[in-house]
Write an enzyme that holds these catalytic residues in place. Structure first.
Site, PDB file in Angstrom:
ATOM      1  N   CYS A  41       0.851  -1.181   0.000  1.00 20.93           N
ATOM      2  CA  CYS A  41       0.000   0.000   0.000  1.00 20.93           C
ATOM      3  C   CYS A  41       0.895   1.243   0.000  1.00 20.93           C
ATOM      4  O   CYS A  41       1.797   1.355   0.835  1.00 20.93           O
ATOM      5  CB  CYS A  41      -0.902   0.004   1.229  1.00 20.93           C
ATOM      6  SG  CYS A  41      -1.861   1.530   1.401  1.00 20.93           S
ATOM      7  N   ASP A  48      -0.404  -5.894   0.245  1.00 23.99           N
ATOM      8  CA  ASP A  48      -1.668  -6.206  -0.417  1.00 23.99           C
ATOM      9  C   ASP A  48      -1.436  -7.453  -1.254  1.00 23.99           C
ATOM     10  O   ASP A  48      -0.446  -7.549  -1.976  1.00 23.99           O
ATOM     11  CB  ASP A  48      -2.108  -5.060  -1.328  1.00 23.99           C
ATOM     12  CG  ASP A  48      -2.638  -3.867  -0.559  1.00 23.99           C
ATOM     13  OD1 ASP A  48      -3.355  -4.076   0.435  1.00 23.99           O
ATOM     14  OD2 ASP A  48      -2.336  -2.729  -0.961  1.00 23.99           O
ATOM     15  N   HIS A  82      -3.866  -0.558  -5.915  1.00 22.08           N
ATOM     16  CA  HIS A  82      -4.472  -1.673  -6.632  1.00 22.08           C
ATOM     17  C   HIS A  82      -4.715  -1.291  -8.094  1.00 22.08           C
ATOM     18  O   HIS A  82      -4.377  -2.041  -9.013  1.00 22.08           O
ATOM     19  CB  HIS A  82      -5.813  -2.064  -6.002  1.00 22.08           C
ATOM     20  CG  HIS A  82      -5.706  -2.559  -4.603  1.00 22.08           C
ATOM     21  ND1 HIS A  82      -6.820  -2.836  -3.844  1.00 22.08           N
ATOM     22  CD2 HIS A  82      -4.649  -2.816  -3.798  1.00 22.08           C
ATOM     23  CE1 HIS A  82      -6.456  -3.258  -2.646  1.00 22.08           C
ATOM     24  NE2 HIS A  82      -5.138  -3.247  -2.600  1.00 22.08           N
TER      25      HIS A  82
END
Length: 125
Positions: A41, A48, A82
């Site tokens: 992150c 993640d 992401h």
């Protein structure tokens, strides 16, 4: 440094040995699942984890599977969102493969009660 870490650190996605000629003119689909994707992150530094699913219909070339593994593993110590990770992977592979069709799904493990799935499809992009 262990040999795997060295392989990941020195990996170059543009090296010619990472791409093989497609010997088949017919349309066929390649489905690849990479269940151990990891990045960090960019705000917290927490890891993640995701499953990356790649599907494509090759045109003139295919990616060598070890090269794909090393490319995906090269994200493990990067601080990246992401969305940015999924888009970078898609853009990198799409640009170099030039497939007839490609779809990438990045299915991130829930963290903080949030589950993110990012899908990029060349037919819809």
């Amino acid at each position: 440094m262990r040999y795997g870490e060295k392989d990941i650190e020195e990996f170059d996605i543009d090296a010619e040995e990472n791409w093989w000629p497609n010997e088949h003119e017919k349309n066929y689909r390649i489905d690849i699942e990479l269940p151990e994707f990891m990045c960090r992150c960019p705000r917290s530094g927490y890891p993640d984890f995701a499953t990356i699913r790649l599907s494509y219909v090759p045109d003139e070339r295919v990616i060598e599977l070890k090269a794909l593994k090393l490319y995906i593993n090269s994200f493990m110590n990067r601080y990246i969102s992401h969305e940015n990770a999924a888009n970078e992977i898609y853009d990198t592979l799409y640009t170099r493969l030039r497939p007839r069709w490609m779809k990438l799904t990045a299915d991130f493990n829930p963290r903080g009660n949030v589950h993110t799935v990012i899908e990029i499809d060349s037919e819809k992009a």
